[in-house]
Motif scaffolding. Sequence first.
Motif, PDB file in Angstrom:
ATOM      1  N   LEU B  35      -3.683  17.045   2.821  1.00  0.00           N
ATOM      2  CA  LEU B  35      -2.858  16.612   3.942  1.00  0.00           C
ATOM      3  C   LEU B  35      -1.456  16.417   3.389  1.00  0.00           C
ATOM      4  N   LEU B  36      -0.528  17.233   3.880  1.00  0.00           N
ATOM      5  CA  LEU B  36       0.813  17.253   3.313  1.00  0.00           C
ATOM      6  C   LEU B  36       1.822  16.848   4.376  1.00  0.00           C
ATOM      7  N   GLY B  37       2.767  16.013   4.006  1.00  0.00           N
ATOM      8  CA  GLY B  37       3.802  15.655   4.969  1.00  0.00           C
ATOM      9  C   GLY B  37       4.711  14.592   4.394  1.00  0.00           C
ATOM     10  N   PRO B  38       5.829  14.324   5.071  1.00  0.00           N
ATOM     11  CA  PRO B  38       6.754  13.293   4.592  1.00  0.00           C
ATOM     12  C   PRO B  38       6.172  11.899   4.790  1.00  0.00           C
ATOM     13  N   SER B  39       6.810  10.907   4.177  1.00  0.00           N
ATOM     14  CA  SER B  39       6.334   9.532   4.329  1.00  0.00           C
ATOM     15  C   SER B  39       6.324   9.147   5.785  1.00  0.00           C
ATOM     16  N   CYS B  41       4.132  10.170   8.050  1.00  0.00           N
ATOM     17  CA  CYS B  41       3.631  11.188   8.981  1.00  0.00           C
ATOM     18  C   CYS B  41       2.191  10.899   9.396  1.00  0.00           C
ATOM     19  N   GLY B  42       1.544   9.907   8.793  1.00  0.00           N
ATOM     20  CA  GLY B  42       0.196   9.547   9.209  1.00  0.00           C
ATOM     21  C   GLY B  42      -0.900  10.081   8.317  1.00  0.00           C
ATOM     22  N   LYS B  43      -0.540  10.756   7.239  1.00  0.00           N
ATOM     23  CA  LYS B  43      -1.579  11.380   6.414  1.00  0.00           C
ATOM     24  C   LYS B  43      -2.453  10.346   5.727  1.00  0.00           C
ATOM     25  N   THR B  44      -1.799   9.278   5.209  1.00  0.00           N
ATOM     26  CA  THR B  44      -2.593   8.233   4.552  1.00  0.00           C
ATOM     27  C   THR B  44      -3.458   7.500   5.570  1.00  0.00           C
ATOM     28  N   THR B  45      -2.912   7.289   6.775  1.00  0.00           N
ATOM     29  CA  THR B  45      -3.689   6.628   7.815  1.00  0.00           C
ATOM     30  C   THR B  45      -4.954   7.417   8.126  1.00  0.00           C
ATOM     31  N   LEU B  46      -4.819   8.724   8.229  1.00  0.00           N
ATOM     32  CA  LEU B  46      -5.993   9.576   8.484  1.00  0.00           C
ATOM     33  C   LEU B  46      -7.016   9.433   7.368  1.00  0.00           C
ATOM     34  N   LEU B  47      -6.532   9.475   6.147  1.00  0.00           N
ATOM     35  CA  LEU B  47      -7.433   9.360   4.998  1.00  0.00           C
ATOM     36  C   LEU B  47      -8.188   8.042   5.039  1.00  0.00           C
ATOM     37  N   VAL B 155     -17.843  13.258  -0.139  1.00  0.00           N
ATOM     38  CA  VAL B 155     -16.432  13.609  -0.048  1.00  0.00           C
ATOM     39  C   VAL B 155     -15.644  12.662  -0.938  1.00  0.00           C
ATOM     40  N   LEU B 156     -14.678  13.208  -1.667  1.00  0.00           N
ATOM     41  CA  LEU B 156     -13.778  12.360  -2.460  1.00  0.00           C
ATOM     42  C   LEU B 156     -12.411  12.355  -1.790  1.00  0.00           C
ATOM     43  N   LEU B 157     -11.907  11.156  -1.522  1.00  0.00           N
ATOM     44  CA  LEU B 157     -10.597  11.019  -0.895  1.00  0.00           C
ATOM     45  C   LEU B 157      -9.597  10.604  -1.955  1.00  0.00           C
ATOM     46  N   LEU B 158      -8.460  11.285  -2.004  1.00  0.00           N
ATOM     47  CA  LEU B 158      -7.458  10.959  -3.018  1.00  0.00           C
ATOM     48  C   LEU B 158      -6.129  10.673  -2.342  1.00  0.00           C
ATOM     49  N   ASP B 159      -5.628   9.430  -2.494  1.00  0.00           N
ATOM     50  CA  ASP B 159      -4.407   9.012  -1.832  1.00  0.00           C
ATOM     51  C   ASP B 159      -3.242   9.049  -2.807  1.00  0.00           C
ATOM     52  N   GLU B 160      -2.521  10.181  -2.816  1.00  0.00           N
ATOM     53  CA  GLU B 160      -1.362  10.356  -3.707  1.00  0.00           C
ATOM     54  C   GLU B 160      -1.628   9.797  -5.112  1.00  0.00           C
ATOM     55  N   PRO B 161      -2.724  10.246  -5.757  1.00  0.00           N
ATOM     56  CA  PRO B 161      -3.116   9.613  -7.011  1.00  0.00           C
ATOM     57  C   PRO B 161      -2.156   9.869  -8.158  1.00  0.00           C
ATOM     58  N   LEU B 162      -1.352  10.938  -8.080  1.00  0.00           N
ATOM     59  CA  LEU B 162      -0.528  11.284  -9.238  1.00  0.00           C
ATOM     60  C   LEU B 162       0.900  10.792  -9.091  1.00  0.00           C
ATOM     61  N   GLY B 163       1.184  10.036  -8.063  1.00  0.00           N
ATOM     62  CA  GLY B 163       2.559   9.662  -7.753  1.00  0.00           C
ATOM     63  C   GLY B 163       3.257   8.894  -8.850  1.00  0.00           C
ATOM     64  N   TYR B 190      -7.163  15.486  -0.138  1.00  0.00           N
ATOM     65  CA  TYR B 190      -6.068  15.031  -0.992  1.00  0.00           C
ATOM     66  C   TYR B 190      -4.854  14.749  -0.117  1.00  0.00           C
ATOM     67  N   VAL B 191      -4.154  13.687  -0.362  1.00  0.00           N
ATOM     68  CA  VAL B 191      -2.952  13.348   0.406  1.00  0.00           C
ATOM     69  C   VAL B 191      -1.756  13.340  -0.532  1.00  0.00           C
ATOM     70  N   THR B 192      -0.689  14.029  -0.153  1.00  0.00           N
ATOM     71  CA  THR B 192       0.522  14.005  -0.965  1.00  0.00           C
ATOM     72  C   THR B 192       1.739  14.348  -0.124  1.00  0.00           C
ATOM     73  N   HIS B 193       2.917  13.983  -0.613  1.00  0.00           N
ATOM     74  CA  HIS B 193       4.141  14.407   0.050  1.00  0.00           C
ATOM     75  C   HIS B 193       4.837  15.481  -0.795  1.00  0.00           C
ATOM     76  N   ASP B 194       4.196  15.795  -1.945  1.00  0.00           N
ATOM     77  CA  ASP B 194       4.778  16.761  -2.873  1.00  0.00           C
ATOM     78  C   ASP B 194       4.247  18.146  -2.541  1.00  0.00           C
ATOM     79  N   GLN B 195       5.095  18.996  -1.942  1.00  0.00           N
ATOM     80  CA  GLN B 195       4.595  20.270  -1.450  1.00  0.00           C
ATOM     81  C   GLN B 195       4.201  21.202  -2.598  1.00  0.00           C
ATOM     82  N   GLU B 196       4.875  21.062  -3.721  1.00  0.00           N
ATOM     83  CA  GLU B 196       4.514  21.897  -4.865  1.00  0.00           C
ATOM     84  C   GLU B 196       3.090  21.589  -5.301  1.00  0.00           C
ATOM     85  N   GLU B 197       2.773  20.284  -5.336  1.00  0.00           N
ATOM     86  CA  GLU B 197       1.429  19.848  -5.712  1.00  0.00           C
ATOM     87  C   GLU B 197       0.397  20.418  -4.749  1.00  0.00           C
TER      88      GLU B 197
END
Lengths: 285, 332, 261
Positions: B35-39, B41-47, B155-163, B190-197
């Motif tokens: 789940l990719l998006g800016p801060s 955007c609701g991605k963490t909420t969904l997770l 299922v494994l949920l990962l909330d921006e673990p590498l930030g 996986y949730v991140t705001h880093d599009q490269e990741e």
Amino acid sequence: MKKGKLLVLPGMMWLAIFFALPMLIVVAVSFATRNSYGQVIFNFTLANYQRFFESLYLRIFITTIFTAIFTTVITFLMGYPLAYTIAFLPKKWQQPCLIMVMIPFWINFLIRSYAWVIILRSQGLINTFLMKAGLIVKPLALLYNDYAVMLGMIYALVPFMVLPIYVSIEQLDKRLLEAASDLGAPPMTAFRKITFPLTLPGIATGSILVFISSLGMFVVPDIMGGAKSALIGNIIQNQFLAARDWPFGSALSIVLGVLALILIMLYYKVLEGQKGGTNNEKELA
Amino acid sequence: MEEMVRLEHITKKFGNNIIIPDFNITIYDGEFITLLGPSGCGKTTLLRMIAGLETPTSGKIFLADQDVTSLAPYKRDVNMVFQNYALFPHMNVEDNIRFGLTMKKVPKEEQETRINQVLYLTQLETFRTRSPLQMSGGQQQRVAIARALVNNPKVLLLDEPLGALDYKLRKKMQLELKNLQRGLGLTFIYVTHDQEEALTMSDRVVVMHNGVLEQDASPDVIYHAPKSKFVASFIGENNFFDLDGNKALAIRPQKIQLCKEEDETSAGNNKVKYGTIVDVVFCGTIDKIYVRMDNSNDTVVAYQYLNDTIPWKCDTRVGVWWEKKDEVIVEK
Amino acid sequence: MKKNWHSAVLVSYSLAILAFLYLPLLILTLYSFNDSRMNAVWTGFTFKWYTALLHNRRVIEALTNSLIIACISTFVSTTLGTMAAIALNRYTYKFKGVINGLLYLPILIPEIVMGLSLLVLFSQTGIPLGKNTLILAHITFCISFVIITVGARLEGRRFDLEEAASDLYATPWQAFRYITLPLALPGIIAGGLIAFTLSIDDFVISFFVAGPNSTTLPLYIYAMVKRGISPEINALSTCMMMTTICLVIVSQLLQPKKKSN
């Protein structure tokens, strides 16, 4: 509703029953009268509050207020430098020193006042020493007067002033002082313009604590003052014991309580105002 | 492919704010989906809703075809790797990892076997009795992953673990996580705001914006065929030219060619526009050339590589062109 | 620390004030060992006043009362207070104003007002004054202090840890038992110690709600002081001081260490 929220209930219920309820009863009693046996009769009357305005009680009340103000000022003059010194000590010394200041805080007023009695009374330390040294012939009446009471109150309440001020100074961002120095302010000016204003909340807290405690104090005047040095606390205590005039005592304590409440609310208003002011500055910046 | 997670008409409101208006998605077994998006955007909420730590205002959540919408987190067979790891400070590594097994009352022998396995998997064998407080960020992160994996979640949920990790470590961990997922065959959300990741690690990328699903596709499609201007500009850099209606033309900087004003021949049949170079920025592998176009306020950015022959300078007039096949039409 | 005459003045002044605070207490302690009955003249070192205390039945009775009351009050107030502190820390409540009022007013209002209000309550509801009323009163003023002390320790509480526990299959009770409680324990113990200290030391409130046959140590000291000076008071006071000091030091050692910036 989350079940965990109920956890707060037992504690709050207890306080409601044993703190709030008694207060309400006291308010009720303050409008009551008593019979010749000292029992409370619930006829509504304002007589108790009217009695308060008799010159005797009014005078004592005003004396109490002035004593409280004086005590607050002196404890501030003693407490601020002490708090300041501790706050600027090396970190590892701060907690031990703070504990040292706070220990008298926890020892009850009774023992601490009694310690002064030993020192000040006619066969006490000072008089014995002075007489042995031949400096005086008759013992000095150091105890059982207004000055002794004042001394006792200040002695009892200095720790109340120190802790809040210390917290306030300790939380001060020291880099602000560095910035002030960088901008050319000598230490005294930096203190006056930066440290002191920013520690006003701590001063306010300490002052409120000392002032309200002084208002209700009866142990110190009882032990160290004489019959002439009664403060409002002693009068109230007397009403509930010897004089058995509970309605009047209740009225007096309600006046005391309301005064304390007003001060507390003022204090919170001022504190909110301070916080609001700082936030506005941040927005403007 | 088997369905693993399904969200049906999920909405989420905080007070009067609608964070997520109407979200639908199906996630399949064995996918690495991001789940990719800016801060915000609701991605963490969904997770967190999938984990059970938040409840949706309306809608349903299905886990392996079971309706878990109102199920508490401790009853769901998913595990989460938290953003700041949330390791229990009063327990050592081993006890942290053991925690979930204890709660599920796994027999002692099996506990030991599984803990050993996961310590090996995350290369933490020598840290068994260490306190998390004495470990580096990267090590703590691996403990968090181990603690979740040991429970064999569906299922494994990962909330921006590498930030919180530095660049090099992050790159290394991205590879490790990808390999872990492939090796175990688990579903990773996986949730991140880093599009490269997101592009590096995922089988499937879901781009979100203000609680809305902008595009759901493979990294390749997301990059080369973005559907909306938001996706096109969020993923990598892009140049936009407005078109009639609700559309815009997007062209990637690396697809833009520059030529001298006098010399149009290199452009072939493609239309050439003209402008002035306003900035040349050195970025290591590339130079970014910023060109202010004539007759408009647009600034176009072009990437130039080391082996390009012309060293462009500021205030030079330049011709800008690109191949028609590299154009992408997007919704505005 | 500024190394100039500013700091010299400050430090001297501070030391003077510290001396002012401690001198009377030290003198009191010193004279509890004085052989003479008439305090001021030092005639010799002795423990006799302390041994006299041990044989004084009424002192023992007062001490026993104080301890029983303190133990029960501490237990109840710490339990109720800890529960409330944990809930207040975790959730937001609608009636925040009322809760804050109930919480802080017992500390801010002069003790005398609280004491007499309890006296009025007990007499109007027909509860006879005695150990029970003392216990009820002590619990009341201890609860607020416990809530504040435990609350302060909970300030650094990490809800993400509790979420992680929940994610790892812990029921709310298990999360509380294995995560929240162990991390809050030092604060709870500190709160309990403060409650104990307050109860042992309390004079004003006990003054109003004690019955004729239920004396506490501070009340006994007061009665003795009123009757006249006796070196036994010095010994008793010194014992109380030492107890308080130990309790305070232990409780302070359990407070979280402030992280240096």
